[in-house]
Design a protein around this motif. Structure first.
Motif, PDB file in Angstrom:
ATOM      1  N   TRP A  86     -12.508  -1.942 -32.582  1.00 53.76           N
ATOM      2  CA  TRP A  86     -13.218  -2.317 -32.812  1.00 53.76           C
ATOM      3  C   TRP A  86     -12.870  -3.358 -34.340  1.00 53.76           C
ATOM      4  O   TRP A  86     -12.113  -2.833 -34.621  1.00 53.76           O
ATOM      5  N   ILE A  87     -13.661  -4.759 -33.654  1.00 51.98           N
ATOM      6  CA  ILE A  87     -13.413  -6.052 -35.165  1.00 51.98           C
ATOM      7  C   ILE A  87     -14.510  -5.989 -35.779  1.00 51.98           C
ATOM      8  O   ILE A  87     -15.096  -6.656 -34.941  1.00 51.98           O
ATOM      9  N   THR A  95     -24.755   8.432 -35.391  1.00 52.75           N
ATOM     10  CA  THR A  95     -24.240   7.611 -37.419  1.00 52.75           C
ATOM     11  C   THR A  95     -24.012   8.937 -38.077  1.00 52.75           C
ATOM     12  O   THR A  95     -23.047   9.285 -38.424  1.00 52.75           O
ATOM     13  N   VAL A  96     -24.575  11.043 -37.800  1.00 54.76           N
ATOM     14  CA  VAL A  96     -23.665  11.641 -37.802  1.00 54.76           C
ATOM     15  C   VAL A  96     -22.674  12.018 -37.581  1.00 54.76           C
ATOM     16  O   VAL A  96     -21.938  12.403 -37.894  1.00 54.76           O
ATOM     17  N   LEU A  97     -22.455  11.790 -36.528  1.00 56.41           N
ATOM     18  CA  LEU A  97     -21.417  12.054 -35.301  1.00 56.41           C
ATOM     19  C   LEU A  97     -19.913  11.060 -35.434  1.00 56.41           C
ATOM     20  O   LEU A  97     -18.971  11.055 -35.733  1.00 56.41           O
ATOM     21  N   GLY A  98     -20.644   9.712 -36.116  1.00 52.16           N
ATOM     22  CA  GLY A  98     -20.113   9.065 -36.711  1.00 52.16           C
ATOM     23  C   GLY A  98     -19.177   9.366 -37.765  1.00 52.16           C
ATOM     24  O   GLY A  98     -17.874   9.339 -38.200  1.00 52.16           O
ATOM     25  N   LEU A 144      -9.811  14.109 -33.536  1.00 52.46           N
ATOM     26  CA  LEU A 144      -9.898  13.033 -32.883  1.00 52.46           C
ATOM     27  C   LEU A 144      -9.105  12.141 -32.728  1.00 52.46           C
ATOM     28  O   LEU A 144      -9.415  11.357 -30.699  1.00 52.46           O
ATOM     29  N   SER A 145      -8.540  12.161 -33.315  1.00 51.52           N
ATOM     30  CA  SER A 145      -7.211  10.745 -33.286  1.00 51.52           C
ATOM     31  C   SER A 145      -6.348  11.481 -32.144  1.00 51.52           C
ATOM     32  O   SER A 145      -5.720  11.149 -30.722  1.00 51.52           O
ATOM     33  N   GLU A 146      -5.946  13.126 -32.359  1.00 52.50           N
ATOM     34  CA  GLU A 146      -5.095  13.702 -31.421  1.00 52.50           C
ATOM     35  C   GLU A 146      -6.021  13.891 -29.801  1.00 52.50           C
ATOM     36  O   GLU A 146      -5.380  13.425 -28.598  1.00 52.50           O
ATOM     37  N   LEU A 147      -6.642  13.880 -29.536  1.00 50.79           N
ATOM     38  CA  LEU A 147      -7.538  14.420 -28.582  1.00 50.79           C
ATOM     39  C   LEU A 147      -7.580  12.269 -27.684  1.00 50.79           C
ATOM     40  O   LEU A 147      -7.062  12.405 -26.764  1.00 50.79           O
ATOM     41  N   TYR A 148      -8.307  11.853 -28.587  1.00 54.92           N
ATOM     42  CA  TYR A 148      -7.785  10.344 -27.889  1.00 54.92           C
ATOM     43  C   TYR A 148      -6.943   9.882 -27.478  1.00 54.92           C
ATOM     44  O   TYR A 148      -6.350   9.412 -26.496  1.00 54.92           O
ATOM     45  N   VAL A 149      -6.212  10.507 -28.047  1.00 53.74           N
ATOM     46  CA  VAL A 149      -3.764   9.409 -27.533  1.00 53.74           C
ATOM     47  C   VAL A 149      -3.982  10.806 -26.681  1.00 53.74           C
ATOM     48  O   VAL A 149      -2.718  10.126 -25.618  1.00 53.74           O
ATOM     49  N   SER A 193     -10.304   6.655 -32.153  1.00 54.59           N
ATOM     50  CA  SER A 193     -10.614   7.436 -32.427  1.00 54.59           C
ATOM     51  C   SER A 193     -11.632   6.924 -33.158  1.00 54.59           C
ATOM     52  O   SER A 193     -13.250   6.646 -33.519  1.00 54.59           O
ATOM     53  N   ASP A 194     -11.172   6.084 -34.266  1.00 53.46           N
ATOM     54  CA  ASP A 194     -11.697   5.472 -35.222  1.00 53.46           C
ATOM     55  C   ASP A 194     -12.354   4.119 -34.635  1.00 53.46           C
ATOM     56  O   ASP A 194     -13.626   3.913 -35.405  1.00 53.46           O
ATOM     57  N   ALA A 195     -12.073   3.708 -33.731  1.00 52.87           N
ATOM     58  CA  ALA A 195     -13.174   2.360 -32.782  1.00 52.87           C
ATOM     59  C   ALA A 195     -14.240   3.260 -32.625  1.00 52.87           C
ATOM     60  O   ALA A 195     -15.871   2.770 -32.853  1.00 52.87           O
ATOM     61  N   ALA A 196     -14.408   4.228 -31.691  1.00 53.01           N
ATOM     62  CA  ALA A 196     -15.089   5.004 -32.052  1.00 53.01           C
ATOM     63  C   ALA A 196     -16.600   5.266 -32.337  1.00 53.01           C
ATOM     64  O   ALA A 196     -17.779   5.192 -32.492  1.00 53.01           O
ATOM     65  N   GLY A 197     -15.350   5.653 -33.930  1.00 53.64           N
ATOM     66  CA  GLY A 197     -15.949   6.249 -35.061  1.00 53.64           C
ATOM     67  C   GLY A 197     -17.647   5.363 -35.568  1.00 53.64           C
ATOM     68  O   GLY A 197     -17.961   5.307 -35.849  1.00 53.64           O
TER      69      GLY A 197
END
Length: 135
Positions: free
Chosen positions: A67-68, A94-97, A109-114, A78-82
Motif C-alpha cells: 500500500w503506497i 473501517t472498524v476491521l481496519g 494478522l501478520s503471521e496469518l499473512y505470511v 497485513s498492514d497494507a490490507a488494514g
C-alpha cells in the motif's frame, strides 16, 4: 502508473491468480473509490522506489501486497490490507481496519499473512505460478 493526488496505490502480484482474485474481490466488495490497484509487473518500480525512499522493490512486491500512500509511505502485507480497509471509510470495514493495527491483532494478522503468502499457490484460485519459492 502514477500516483494521483490523494489516491493510494495497492501494488500486487499480477502473475498470481490468487492475488489477482483477492484484489478483484476487494474492488467488488469494498468499492474502488479512493484507491487504485496495479500489478507490480506493470508499475514503474524504479520510480516508486525513488518516490518512497526505497520502500518498494520487485523482491518485496513479489512477497507481499504493498500500500503506497501519496506521501510515499509504504505498508506491506497485513498492514497494507488494514490500510485498504481503513480507506473505505465505511462500516464495518473501517472498524476491521482499525482492529488490524492493535498490537495483538496486528501480530496475529501478520503471521496469518505470511502463512497465506507462502501457501497462496495451494489456496482456492491459486496456481503453481503463485508460488513464491519458485521465483
Amino acid at each position: 502508473m502514477e500516483l494521483t493526488a490523494g489516491t493510494p496505490v495497492l501494488l500486487y502480484d499480477g502473475d498470481c491468480a490468487f492475488c489477482t482474485t483477492s484484489v478483484r474481490t476487494a474492488e467488488r466488495v469494498l468499492g474502488r473509490t479512493g484507491w487504485t490497484a496495479v500489478p507490480f509487473q506493470r508499475a514503474d518500480l524504479a520510480a516508486l522506489a525513488a518516490f518512497t525512499d526505497g520502500g518498494v522493490s520487485e523482491a518485496r512486491a513479489e512477497r507481499e501486497v504493498l500500500w503506497i500512500t501519496p506521501t510515499g509511505a509504504v505498508y506491506g502485507g497485513s498492514d497494507a490490507a488494514g490500510k485498504l480497509l481503513l480507506r473505505t471509510r465505511r462500516f464495518p470495514w473501517t472498524v476491521l481496519g482499525a482492529l488490524a493495527f492493535l498490537p495483538g491483532t496486528r501480530f496475529l494478522l501478520s503471521e496469518l499473512y505470511v502463512w497465506i503468502a507462502a501457501n497462496r499457490h495451494r489456496l482456492p484460485g491459486g496456481t503453481p505460478a503463485c508460488s513464491i519459492s519458485d521465483r
